[in-house]
Design an enzyme around this catalytic site. Structure first.
Site, short mmCIF file in Angstrom:
data_model
loop_
_atom_site.label_atom_id
_atom_site.label_comp_id
_atom_site.label_asym_id
_atom_site.label_seq_id
_atom_site.Cartn_x
_atom_site.Cartn_y
_atom_site.Cartn_z
N LYS A 216 31.40 40.50 39.31
CA LYS A 216 32.01 40.07 40.57
C LYS A 216 31.03 40.15 41.74
O LYS A 216 29.88 40.52 41.57
CB LYS A 216 33.27 40.91 40.84
CG LYS A 216 34.26 40.94 39.66
CD LYS A 216 34.85 39.56 39.33
CE LYS A 216 35.49 39.48 37.96
NZ LYS A 216 36.75 40.15 37.81
C1 LIG Z 1 37.89 40.50 36.92
C2 LIG Z 1 39.28 40.04 37.08
C3 LIG Z 1 40.38 40.90 36.96
C4 LIG Z 1 40.25 42.32 36.45
O1 LIG Z 1 39.35 43.09 37.15
P1 LIG Z 1 38.69 44.36 36.38
O2 LIG Z 1 37.98 45.06 37.51
O3 LIG Z 1 37.76 43.83 35.36
O4 LIG Z 1 39.79 45.17 35.84
C5 LIG Z 1 41.62 40.41 37.24
N1 LIG Z 1 41.82 39.14 37.60
C6 LIG Z 1 40.80 38.27 37.70
C7 LIG Z 1 41.08 36.86 38.12
C8 LIG Z 1 39.50 38.68 37.43
O5 LIG Z 1 38.49 37.81 37.49
#
Ligand SMILES: *Cc1c(COP(=O)(O)O)cnc(C)c1O
Length: 417
Positions: A216
């Site tokens: 991210k």
């Molecule tokens: C990455 C992501 C999540 C989950 O986040 P984590 O930190 O990996 O638990 C949820 N929704 C979307 C759309 C994502 O891209």
């Protein structure tokens, strides 16, 4: 990263599109593959970040210390939100959001099927039912008309996903939510730092959820945050991340109190202080990283516009995009090659092409459930067969971007040869 390196055979078998890429890129025809495979996403951790973590490790507080609150305030500022609650992942933040709004068995939450499974899983963990709806063909964002059609007396929340880093059009969603008394939640795991008509993601929905996974915009290893303008939601989320215990140990220490009340069934979803220090250090670089992501996306836009059979997703007017993913749509007939073949070819050249996402209601766990039988999502189902995410992360060099574009151009030529 990447966590899995599928063999070429796995990558080419129909319908199985995995994260990662072959470890040793295979030469295709006369084109030399990249010497180092390019992932679709990768974190950037520099010496400042390392030092920030080490400083905390040498100090008193590894968890529930001052860095957590500092990180919360810093994210709240970027997100133009009053309250922020740091948790151990984006998934935990989604789960905490469901708890904060008091979701219970029998309730329904409307969400787009073209998302990461965690978006829907949070609803199921809360004992409620996900109502999968379709997406808009141009943006792949939740389709407001489909939301409207899915409203029932049991609808408690509308959960939009800022797919690829573009904020959902919150105006129509907010109007629908207000009319039926539902809460508007944003899964903004892709869109930290994005804006819509001058307003930051974090101020557009009642509750907004971020992820700090290494793929991210910024990372804390694992981590997430929930932001809101409602103090009652923030209080409930804060209790939820700490076993459902009322108040915190700092307040108890200050008042000389040694007992506490556990008033809700919570979990341990806390973020550590060293993770928070990493997040704070990363957040300072977010503006520069978003600018780099946008510059790369602009180069992809220009290249894709010149290739018949490929198109970029559309961007709504007034949006400042966070460019988490760069997604192209393949028209197999015009391009002369299927999406699956294009992925195999790109991966063969060391380009970490990927797919975001297989529609959630088609995953085995959900396919067996009654709400999936009721899901009508023809656009998401068709688009999931046509989309490819290209590598996009701030550490990519201009040469890396050139390699991706050249590989696409060679694929286009090869397809028509
Ligand atoms: C990455 C992501 C999540 C989950 O986040 P984590 O930190 O990996 O638990 C949820 N929704 C979307 C759309 C994502 O891209």
């Amino acid at each position: 990263m990447p966590p899995s390196a599928p063999s070429d055979r796995e990558a080419s078998s129909a319908g199985s599109v995995l994260i990662g890429m072959p470890k040793t890129p295979r030469a295709s025809a006369a084109n030399a593959p990249r010497r180092q495979a390019l992932p679709y996403a990768r974190q950037l951790v520099d010496e400042d970040d390392v030092q920030a973590v080490v400083d905390v490790l040498r100090g008193e507080w590894l968890t529930t210390g001052p860095k957590v609150g500092e990180f919360e305030q810093a994210v709240a500022r970027v997100a133009q939100a009053q309250h922020a609650v740091a948790v151990s992942s984006g998934t935990a933040a989604l789960h905490a959001a469901m708890f904060a709004i008091g979701l219970k068995p029998g309730d329904e939450v409307i969400l787009p099927t073209l998302t990461f499974a965690a978006t829907a899983n949070a609803v199921v963990h809360a004992g409620a039912t996900p109502r999968f709806v379709d997406v808009d063909e141009g943006t792949l964002l939740i389709d407001a008309a489909a939301v409207e059609a899915a409203i029932t007396p049991r609808t408690q929340a509308i959960l939009g996903v800022d797919y690829a880093g573009q904020p959902c059009d919150s105006g129509p969603l907010r109007a629908i939510a207000r009319r039926c008394g539902a809460v508007l939640i944003a899964d903004a795991c892709h869109s930290l730092g994005a804006m819509d008509r001058g307003r930051a993601v974090g101020s557009l929905a009642d509750l907004t959820v971020f992820s700090f996974h290494p793929a991210k915009a910024i990372t804390t290893g694992e981590g997430g945050m929930l932001v809101t303008s409602r103090s009652d939601y923030a209080d409930r989320a804060r209790r939820f991340r700490n076993h459902g215990i009322d108040g915190d140990h700092h307040t108890r220490a200050a008042t000389g109190q040694w007992f506490y009340d556990m008033v809700d069934l919570g979990l341990n979803y806390r973020l550590t202080d060293f993770q928070s220090a990493l997040g704070l250090s990363q957040l300072r670089k977010l503006p520069a990283w978003l600018a780099r992501r946008r510059a790369i996306a602009a180069r992809y836009d220009a290249a894709v516009a010149e290739i018949a059979g490929l198109r970029a997703l559309s961007v709504r007017s007034g949006v400042v995009h966070a460019r988490h993913l760069y997604v192209i749509v393949v028209d197999a007939k015009a391009f002369g090659m299927t999406r699956d073949d294009l992925i195999v070819r790109l991966r063969g050249e060391g380009i970490g092409a990927n797919v975001h996402y297989r529609p959630v209601h088609l995953h085995p766990f959900y396919a067996a459930r009654p709400e999936s039988a009721a899901a009508r999502c023809p656009v998401a189902e068709a688009m999931a067969q046509r989309i490819v995410s290209l590598p996009l992360f701030p550490r990519m060099s201009d040469g890396d971007v050139d390699d991706v574009i050249a590989a696409l151009q060679r694929a286009a030529k090869g397809a028509r040869a």
